[in-house]
Design an enzyme around this catalytic site. Structure first.
Site, short mmCIF file in Angstrom:
data_model
loop_
_atom_site.label_atom_id
_atom_site.label_comp_id
_atom_site.label_asym_id
_atom_site.label_seq_id
_atom_site.Cartn_x
_atom_site.Cartn_y
_atom_site.Cartn_z
N LYS A 171 -117.84 78.40 5.92
CA LYS A 171 -119.06 77.91 6.86
C LYS A 171 -118.60 76.71 7.38
CE LYS A 171 -121.90 75.15 7.07
NZ LYS A 171 -121.91 74.13 8.38
N GLU A 225 -112.79 66.81 0.00
CA GLU A 225 -112.12 65.78 0.67
C GLU A 225 -113.20 65.08 1.56
OE1 GLU A 225 -108.96 65.32 0.37
OE2 GLU A 225 -108.90 67.15 -0.76
N CYS A 229 -110.92 61.17 8.98
CA CYS A 229 -111.35 60.58 7.52
C CYS A 229 -110.18 59.36 7.15
CB CYS A 229 -111.21 61.70 6.42
SG CYS A 229 -109.68 62.83 6.73
N GLU A 260 -118.37 53.99 6.66
CA GLU A 260 -117.57 54.91 7.67
C GLU A 260 -118.37 54.92 8.93
OE1 GLU A 260 -117.20 58.94 6.49
OE2 GLU A 260 -114.94 58.72 6.96
N GLY A 312 -113.01 61.52 -2.90
CA GLY A 312 -113.18 63.09 -3.04
C GLY A 312 -112.56 63.55 -4.32
P1 NDP Z 1 -120.73 66.59 7.13
O1 NDP Z 1 -120.56 65.97 5.65
O2 NDP Z 1 -121.94 66.21 7.82
O3 NDP Z 1 -120.58 68.02 7.09
C1 NDP Z 1 -119.39 68.70 6.65
C2 NDP Z 1 -119.92 70.23 6.52
O4 NDP Z 1 -120.65 70.22 5.42
C3 NDP Z 1 -120.43 70.63 7.66
O5 NDP Z 1 -120.01 72.26 7.97
C4 NDP Z 1 -121.90 70.50 7.28
O6 NDP Z 1 -122.75 71.48 7.93
C5 NDP Z 1 -121.79 70.98 5.72
N1 NDP Z 1 -123.10 70.55 4.97
C6 NDP Z 1 -124.00 69.48 5.08
N2 NDP Z 1 -124.75 69.40 4.35
C7 NDP Z 1 -124.32 70.25 3.49
C8 NDP Z 1 -125.13 70.83 2.32
N3 NDP Z 1 -126.31 70.02 1.51
N4 NDP Z 1 -124.64 72.01 1.43
C9 NDP Z 1 -123.77 72.38 1.99
N5 NDP Z 1 -122.94 72.18 3.11
C10 NDP Z 1 -123.33 70.94 3.84
O7 NDP Z 1 -119.25 65.99 7.82
P2 NDP Z 1 -118.91 65.91 9.21
O8 NDP Z 1 -118.93 67.41 9.73
O9 NDP Z 1 -119.96 65.06 10.30
O10 NDP Z 1 -117.57 65.35 9.13
C11 NDP Z 1 -117.38 64.18 9.24
C12 NDP Z 1 -117.00 63.52 7.58
O11 NDP Z 1 -115.89 64.50 7.10
C13 NDP Z 1 -116.45 62.40 7.61
O12 NDP Z 1 -117.26 61.56 6.48
C14 NDP Z 1 -115.01 62.37 7.13
O13 NDP Z 1 -114.63 61.26 6.66
C15 NDP Z 1 -114.86 63.42 6.36
N6 NDP Z 1 -113.71 64.15 6.29
C16 NDP Z 1 -112.95 63.96 5.45
C17 NDP Z 1 -111.44 64.43 5.46
C18 NDP Z 1 -110.64 64.11 4.10
O14 NDP Z 1 -109.49 64.71 4.13
N7 NDP Z 1 -110.93 63.67 3.22
C19 NDP Z 1 -110.79 64.84 6.58
C20 NDP Z 1 -111.92 65.30 7.63
C21 NDP Z 1 -113.13 64.63 7.68
P3 NDP Z 1 -123.55 71.11 9.19
O15 NDP Z 1 -122.47 70.53 10.12
O16 NDP Z 1 -124.07 72.23 9.67
O17 NDP Z 1 -124.50 70.07 8.75
#
Ligand code: NDP
Length: 500
Positions: free
Chosen positions: A176, A251, A285, A386, A459
């Protein structure tokens, strides 16, 4: 290049198909707000259909010898390498990161398929020293169908970090992707098909987190959910997955510090901070969101940093000369602007940026200037939360002890970089950091062999490395009695019986 009138379907069982509801999601180019494509919007019924396909394909893929899986993954690596230029173009259109960054990032992706393909071929199981007249051995078997929920900031890199070990270990998967960047994950399906990955091993259901993401993470048919996203999303996903005892890898967010000791040359410190803080317009991140710098060099570093940050060339992300593109969405720019306002209200000093660039093409896209706050204390929200935008907070320190306390002084524990030429100090400090990844005299470096993941609220589990492969398997232990003699526990023969 993309046909705006031809919606991309869901990718299920090796075919593109419309979603069950017929709905679509528009994908916007953040540089000008234009819609570049529509993709099918998946919901719970589509997730179920994808899991059906993955379960069926698992019967073949799990039984495919590791060496064959490895060969197929090496073919996928070659095909991916041949198509990188087109994929870079699409990634840049989806998320607005400059072409020079996406070329550098995507150029590395084939390495993940080669590395994990090699593990599939060479991984050895163990023969624990059980003792007695027994042969004891372990097998690592696939988990089954796994779910991958991915964000928009590195669409293909993050997906690849999850897909490569999962595929190598014999799992099948339902992805997804973020609704902001679903196109390249869909196109990866074509590459796998051509490489010989059986239909149904890799399925992609674009959709929203609250619908498709929730359906995937709450399905009892998923053996593991592997998510990259914000910490709040990670908690929500882990909570629903917990009801089914589904394994969770997450993550999550970060607030990395760049810790600079005074023996670091000023220009090196400045270049390091620019690289750590402003790559991807800060939307990573492991962004160096906090420059923790020794007070003796603070003023000189800030002066040079401001000059260099202000000179970063903002512009059309497809132009190879552009050094910073727009933020991914209007929402992400709003968040950044809100935090800049909060920083000012908290009493921090805006040393650079803090505004939208204006005029011409800038007025239609979600651009924001590289921003530097000084006079920041660790308790401020801009130092703790963040932001995920091009904002760096400068915090001075006096002693090594203070630097360590500052670097550890957030709820996150994903990454830190230490800058010093003092070898003993570098290791001493690294060992005291609550940080899953620590760079010494570098930042952002990643490799398929190098475990990636966070401590604390950043994470669970690790990507990359042998550990990532192993986390996509479960151990089956086999105990073989090598004796032909009958073991009769209930015999009344006066011999003391043993279990082991
Ligand atoms: P989000 O947490 O908003 O979304 C991540 C994914 O989760 C998207 O596909 C989102 O879908 C989905 N999602 C959201 N809510 C739910 C739920 N309740 N159940 C299941 N899936 C869900 O993050 P962003 O896309 O905005 O990315 C940025 C974030 O990712 C930052 O916090 C960053 O730090 C983190 N990140 C961490 C990394 C690491 O290696 N630790 C690397 C890169 C990013 P949808 O977009 O449709 O809401």
């Amino acid at each position: 290049m993309l046909n705006q009138n031809a919606p991309f379907g869901l990718y299920i069982n090796g075919q593109f198909r419309p979603s069950s509801s017929g709905g679509t999601i528009p994908v916007e180019n953040p540089k000008d707000g234009r819609i570049i494509a529509h993709v099918a919007e998946g919901e719970a019924a589509d997730i179920d259909a994808a899991i059906d396909a993955a379960e069926e394909a698992g019967k073949i893929w799990a039984a495919t010898p590791g060496a064959v899986r490895g060969d197929i993954m090496h073919r996928a690596a070659e095909l991916l390498a041949a198509r990188l230029n087109d994929l870079v173009t699409i990634e840049v259109d989806q998320i607005g990161r400059p072409r020079r960054e996406m070329s550098a990032q995507l150029g590395r992706l084939p390495e993940w398929f080669r590395y994990f393909g090699a593990i599939a071929r060479t991984h050895e199981d163990t023969v624990p020293p059980f003792g007695g007249n027994f042969l004891n051995y372990t097998r690592r078997v696939p988990l089954g169908v796994v779910g991958h929920v991915t964000p928009w900031n590195h669409p293909l890199l993050i997906l690849t970090k999850k897909v490569a070990p999962a595929m190598a270990a014999g799992n099948t998967m339902v992805v997804k992707p973020s609704e902001l960047a679903p196109i390249t994950p869909l196109l990866l399906g074509d590459i796998f098909k051509e490489a010989g990955v059986p239909d149904g091993v890799y399925n992609v259901v674009p959709g929203y987190g609250a619908t498709a993401g929730l359906a995937l993470s709450s399905s009892p048919r998923i053996a593991k959910i592997d998510l990259t996203g914000g910490t709040e999303t990670g908690k929500a996903v882990a909570a629903v997955a917990g009801h089914n005892l589904t394994r969770v890898a997450a993550e999550l967010g970060g607030k990395a510090s760049v810790v600079v000791f005074p023996d670091t040359p000023i220009d090196r410190c400045v270049a390091a901070t620019l690289f750590a803080s402003f790559i991807a317009a800060g939307q990573t991140c492991v962004q160096g969101a906090r420059l923790v710098v020794h007070r003796s060099i603070h003023d000189e570093v800030v002066e040079k940093l401001v000059a260099r940050a202000t000179a970063i060339k903002i512009g059309d992300p497809q132009d190879m000369a552009t050094q910073m593109g727009p933020l991914v969405s209007a929402k992400q720019r709003d968040v950044t602007e809100r935090y800049v306002k909060i920083g000012l209200e908290e009493g921090a000093t805006l040393a650079a940026g803090g505004r939208r660039p204006e005029g011409g093409a800038f007025d239609n896209g979600y651009y924001y200037t590289p921003t530097i706050f000084t006079g920041v204390t660790n308790g401020m929200r801009i130092a703790q939360e963040e932001i995920f935008g091009p904002v760096v907070c400068v915090i001075p320190f006096e002693t090594e002890e203070e630097a360590i306390a500052l670097a550890n002084g957030t709820e996150f524990g994903l990454a830190t970089s230490i800058w010093t030429r003092d070898l003993a100090r570098a290791h001493r400090v690294a060992h005291r950091l609550q940080s899953g990844i620590t760079w010494i005299n570098d930042h952002h470096r990643i490799d398929p062999c190098s475990p990636w993941g966070g401590f604390k609220m950043s994470g669970l589990g690790r990507e990359n490395g042998l550990v990532a492969y192993e986390e996509y398997t479960q151990i089956q232990n086999i105990i073989v009695n090598l004796s032909d003699e009958t073991f009769d526990w209930y015999a009344r023969d006066g011999v003391e019986k043993r279990y082991s």
